[in-house]
Design a protein around this motif. Structure first.
Motif, PDB file in Angstrom:
ATOM      1  N   LEU A 197       3.489   8.716 -12.616  1.00 34.01           N
ATOM      2  CA  LEU A 197       3.522   8.616 -11.157  1.00 34.01           C
ATOM      3  C   LEU A 197       4.591   7.603 -10.747  1.00 34.01           C
ATOM      4  CD1 LEU A 197       2.287   9.420  -8.439  1.00 34.01           C
ATOM      5  CD2 LEU A 197       0.635   7.560  -8.735  1.00 34.01           C
ATOM      6  N   LEU A 198       5.554   8.078  -9.952  1.00 30.92           N
ATOM      7  CA  LEU A 198       6.674   7.252  -9.533  1.00 30.92           C
ATOM      8  C   LEU A 198       6.644   6.995  -8.037  1.00 30.92           C
ATOM      9  CD1 LEU A 198       9.570   9.077 -11.458  1.00 30.92           C
ATOM     10  CD2 LEU A 198       8.179   7.159 -12.289  1.00 30.92           C
ATOM     11  N   CYS A 199       7.373   5.965  -7.594  1.00 31.45           N
ATOM     12  CA  CYS A 199       7.622   5.758  -6.176  1.00 31.45           C
ATOM     13  C   CYS A 199       8.713   6.731  -5.739  1.00 31.45           C
ATOM     14  CB  CYS A 199       8.095   4.325  -5.913  1.00 31.45           C
ATOM     15  SG  CYS A 199       6.849   3.073  -6.177  1.00 31.45           S
ATOM     16  N   ALA A 222       0.857  -1.177   0.000  1.00 31.79           N
ATOM     17  CA  ALA A 222       0.000   0.000   0.000  1.00 31.79           C
ATOM     18  C   ALA A 222       0.899   1.234   0.000  1.00 31.79           C
ATOM     19  CB  ALA A 222      -0.906  -0.006   1.232  1.00 31.79           C
ATOM     20  N   PRO A 223       0.377   2.414  -0.336  1.00 27.28           N
ATOM     21  CA  PRO A 223       1.232   3.610  -0.352  1.00 27.28           C
ATOM     22  C   PRO A 223       1.929   3.851   0.978  1.00 27.28           C
ATOM     23  CG  PRO A 223      -0.893   4.084  -1.363  1.00 27.28           C
ATOM     24  CD  PRO A 223      -1.000   2.720  -0.755  1.00 27.28           C
ATOM     25  N   TRP A 224       1.263   3.526   2.077  1.00 28.39           N
ATOM     26  CA  TRP A 224       1.811   3.808   3.399  1.00 28.39           C
ATOM     27  C   TRP A 224       2.651   2.673   3.967  1.00 28.39           C
ATOM     28  CZ3 TRP A 224      -2.945   5.248   1.697  1.00 28.39           C
ATOM     29  CH2 TRP A 224      -3.930   4.237   1.668  1.00 28.39           C
ATOM     30  N   THR A 225       2.814   1.581   3.194  1.00 30.41           N
ATOM     31  CA  THR A 225       3.714   0.502   3.639  1.00 30.41           C
ATOM     32  C   THR A 225       4.865   0.308   2.658  1.00 30.41           C
ATOM     33  OG1 THR A 225       2.446  -1.257   2.522  1.00 30.41           O
ATOM     34  CG2 THR A 225       1.811  -0.694   4.794  1.00 30.41           C
ATOM     35  N   MET A 226       4.981   1.190   1.665  1.00 29.13           N
ATOM     36  CA  MET A 226       6.061   1.078   0.688  1.00 29.13           C
ATOM     37  C   MET A 226       7.404   1.146   1.402  1.00 29.13           C
ATOM     38  SD  MET A 226       5.873   0.711  -2.675  1.00 29.13           S
ATOM     39  CE  MET A 226       4.429   1.605  -3.240  1.00 29.13           C
ATOM     40  N   THR A 283       0.446  -0.920  -9.789  1.00 27.42           N
ATOM     41  CA  THR A 283      -0.583  -1.408  -8.876  1.00 27.42           C
ATOM     42  C   THR A 283      -0.142  -1.241  -7.432  1.00 27.42           C
ATOM     43  OG1 THR A 283       0.283  -3.687  -8.800  1.00 27.42           O
ATOM     44  CG2 THR A 283      -1.271  -3.172 -10.566  1.00 27.42           C
ATOM     45  N   LEU A 284      -1.123  -1.150  -6.569  1.00 27.71           N
ATOM     46  CA  LEU A 284      -0.932  -1.140  -5.120  1.00 27.71           C
ATOM     47  C   LEU A 284      -1.904  -2.167  -4.532  1.00 27.71           C
ATOM     48  CD1 LEU A 284      -0.878   2.736  -4.735  1.00 27.71           C
ATOM     49  CD2 LEU A 284       1.109   1.246  -4.493  1.00 27.71           C
ATOM     50  N   HIS A 285      -1.625  -2.618  -3.313  1.00 25.63           N
ATOM     51  CA  HIS A 285      -2.447  -3.684  -2.750  1.00 25.63           C
ATOM     52  C   HIS A 285      -2.755  -3.394  -1.282  1.00 25.63           C
ATOM     53  CE1 HIS A 285      -2.981  -8.233  -1.768  1.00 25.63           C
ATOM     54  NE2 HIS A 285      -4.120  -7.713  -2.192  1.00 25.63           N
ATOM     55  N   HIS A 286      -3.761  -4.092  -0.770  1.00 26.07           N
ATOM     56  CA  HIS A 286      -4.187  -3.989   0.625  1.00 26.07           C
ATOM     57  C   HIS A 286      -4.710  -2.589   0.952  1.00 26.07           C
ATOM     58  CE1 HIS A 286      -2.851  -7.981   1.503  1.00 26.07           C
ATOM     59  NE2 HIS A 286      -1.581  -7.719   1.275  1.00 26.07           N
ATOM     60  N   LEU A 287      -5.436  -1.983   0.019  1.00 28.24           N
ATOM     61  CA  LEU A 287      -6.063  -0.696   0.306  1.00 28.24           C
ATOM     62  C   LEU A 287      -7.488  -0.930   0.784  1.00 28.24           C
ATOM     63  CD1 LEU A 287      -3.672   0.213  -1.635  1.00 28.24           C
ATOM     64  CD2 LEU A 287      -5.095   2.231  -2.042  1.00 28.24           C
ATOM     65  N   SER A 288      -7.824  -0.350   1.907  1.00 30.03           N
ATOM     66  CA  SER A 288      -9.203  -0.361   2.389  1.00 30.03           C
ATOM     67  C   SER A 288     -10.021   0.580   1.517  1.00 30.03           C
ATOM     68  CB  SER A 288      -9.236   0.103   3.839  1.00 30.03           C
ATOM     69  OG  SER A 288      -8.832   1.463   3.915  1.00 30.03           O
ATOM     70  N   PRO A 289     -11.351   0.528   1.594  1.00 30.84           N
ATOM     71  CA  PRO A 289     -12.153   1.512   0.861  1.00 30.84           C
ATOM     72  C   PRO A 289     -11.759   2.945   1.200  1.00 30.84           C
ATOM     73  CG  PRO A 289     -13.547  -0.278   1.615  1.00 30.84           C
ATOM     74  CD  PRO A 289     -12.196  -0.505   2.230  1.00 30.84           C
ATOM     75  N   GLU A 290     -11.483   3.207   2.483  1.00 31.90           N
ATOM     76  CA  GLU A 290     -11.055   4.557   2.892  1.00 31.90           C
ATOM     77  C   GLU A 290      -9.698   4.896   2.282  1.00 31.90           C
ATOM     78  OE1 GLU A 290     -13.955   2.795   5.564  1.00 31.90           O
ATOM     79  OE2 GLU A 290     -11.941   2.093   4.974  1.00 31.90           O
ATOM     80  N   GLY A 291      -8.813   3.888   2.200  1.00 35.35           N
ATOM     81  CA  GLY A 291      -7.508   4.099   1.596  1.00 35.35           C
ATOM     82  C   GLY A 291      -7.607   4.418   0.117  1.00 35.35           C
ATOM     83  N   MET A 292      -8.548   3.783  -0.577  1.00 37.69           N
ATOM     84  CA  MET A 292      -8.738   4.074  -1.995  1.00 37.69           C
ATOM     85  C   MET A 292      -9.217   5.498  -2.205  1.00 37.69           C
ATOM     86  SD  MET A 292     -10.157   0.627  -3.817  1.00 37.69           S
ATOM     87  CE  MET A 292      -9.136  -0.856  -3.852  1.00 37.69           C
ATOM     88  N   VAL A 293     -10.132   5.938  -1.363  1.00 37.86           N
ATOM     89  CA  VAL A 293     -10.620   7.319  -1.451  1.00 37.86           C
ATOM     90  C   VAL A 293      -9.476   8.300  -1.207  1.00 37.86           C
ATOM     91  CG1 VAL A 293     -12.122   9.036  -0.367  1.00 37.86           C
ATOM     92  CG2 VAL A 293     -12.989   6.726  -0.821  1.00 37.86           C
ATOM     93  N   GLU A 294      -8.656   7.987  -0.219  1.00 35.86           N
ATOM     94  CA  GLU A 294      -7.526   8.858   0.119  1.00 35.86           C
ATOM     95  C   GLU A 294      -6.514   8.924  -1.017  1.00 35.86           C
ATOM     96  OE1 GLU A 294      -3.970   9.147   3.509  1.00 35.86           O
ATOM     97  OE2 GLU A 294      -5.682   7.811   3.810  1.00 35.86           O
TER      98      GLU A 294
END
Length: 331
Positions: free
Chosen positions: A328-330, A282-286, A302-313
């Protein structure tokens, strides 16, 4: 004499550094798996090499479960998948969630596979509850009848993958690219479209983040799986019915991703590793740190393990980007 020695050492160090940079650059463009083509990536100007509108030739299939679908699918469509034109949803129960139709991935599995199979107790129970009440959310935490530490829906999930592939082709054949994801996977639309436009769908391709189990290399499903038209045709048309041939062995396998990798290998296509562009993070566990330089300044698919709230964010973050034409880069 001292100055000459210092200059000599300095030049040697420069040569070593340049050599290391060359090696790093070389490795950055080649997959970890050691086979397949390098995954090049152009700046995201969204200009198709074929002259069609970006994304019209891409089909996305989402694998989910009936007990979680209502919480995830609408949000995923409003965020990660809002720009994709052809999206199908596959579950373990046929149902409608507002405007979204969910197909039953398992309805073509032979009764002989289901009979006396504890993995399908949950499947039958869920169908009965749906027919009686129209609501199955109460089964969200149902445990497997023979393994109380495991969710019943998770065990059932591994039977879906190859059937979803066959059903997707039946619903929308002859498209260039097919992407298979989970309900907690986030696709970076502009990057994915531009990346796929650099490759030939008429050539066999099976792309994803590599996992190796028992000598079988397969793509991690939650990270996303990309399959070309050529490979889809081979497995869904030339080798039609291949899913049924694997149903009887799924019970003893860890996951549907492995079974899909086995079926694709039998059909003649090996995995090409697309990590870290296709990431299980996920963006916050990269993992940005000295031990994981592979992520830095690489395109994100792709990103993974995003909650619905995480997708909105994360969608809000994408919308705030000033220059959306830049890849869009890391970083």
């Amino acid at each position: 004499m001292i100055r000459w020695t210092t200059r000599y050492i300095s030049n040697g160090l420069r040569a070593c550094v340049l050599g290391l940079l060359f090696i790093f650059g070389y490795l950055s463009f080649y997959s970890r798996s050691g086979y397949g083509q390098p995954h090049s990536f152009k700046p995201a100007n969204l200009t198709s090499v074929k002259g069609y509108a970006p994304g019209t030739n891409i089909v996305v299939s989402v694998k989910t479960g009936a007990s979680e679908a209502a919480d995830r699918i609408p949000i995923q469509m409003q965020t990660s998948l809002r720009d994709f034109q052809s999206v199908f949803f596959f579950s373990d129960l046929e149902q409608d969630l507002g405007q979204y139709h969910l197909y039953d991935s398992l309805d073509t599995i032979a009764p002989s596979v289901m009979e006396n199979n504890p993995d399908f107790v949950f499947y039958q129970k869920q169908r009965e509850l749906w027919n009686a009440t129209g609501n199955v959310t109460s089964l969200k935490n149902e445990k497997h009848p023979e393994n109380p530490s495991e969710l019943a829906a998770w065990t059932l999930d591994k039977y879906k993958n190859v059937h979803i592939l066959e059903k997707t082709w039946a619903l929308m054949p002859d498209q260039d690219w097919y992407i298979f994801i989970d309900a907690d996977t986030y696709l970076i639309w502009s990057n994915v479209v531009e990346w796929l436009s650099t490759m030939d769908p008429e050539k066999k391709a099976y792309l994803g983040s590599e996992v190796n189990t028992g000598g079988v290399k397969f793509a991690h499903g939650g990270t996303g799986i990309v399959i070309s038209k050529a490979t889809m045709y081979n497995i869904a048309v030339r080798d039609a019915g291949i899913a049924a041939g694997y149903d009887s062995i799924v019970h003893n396998k860890c996951c549907g991703d492995l079974v899909l990798g086995m079926a694709l290998r039998e059909s003649g296509t090996l995995l090409q590793d697309a990590w870290p562009a296709m990431s299980g993070e996920a963006p916050w566990t990269m993992p940005f740190g000295p031990g994981t330089p592979e992520y830095w300044c690489r395109p994100v698919m792709t990103l993974h393990h995003l909650s619905p709230e995480g997708m909105v964010e994360f969608t809000a973050f994408e919308d705030r980007r000033e220059n959306k034409s830049v890849c869009l880069l890391c970083q």
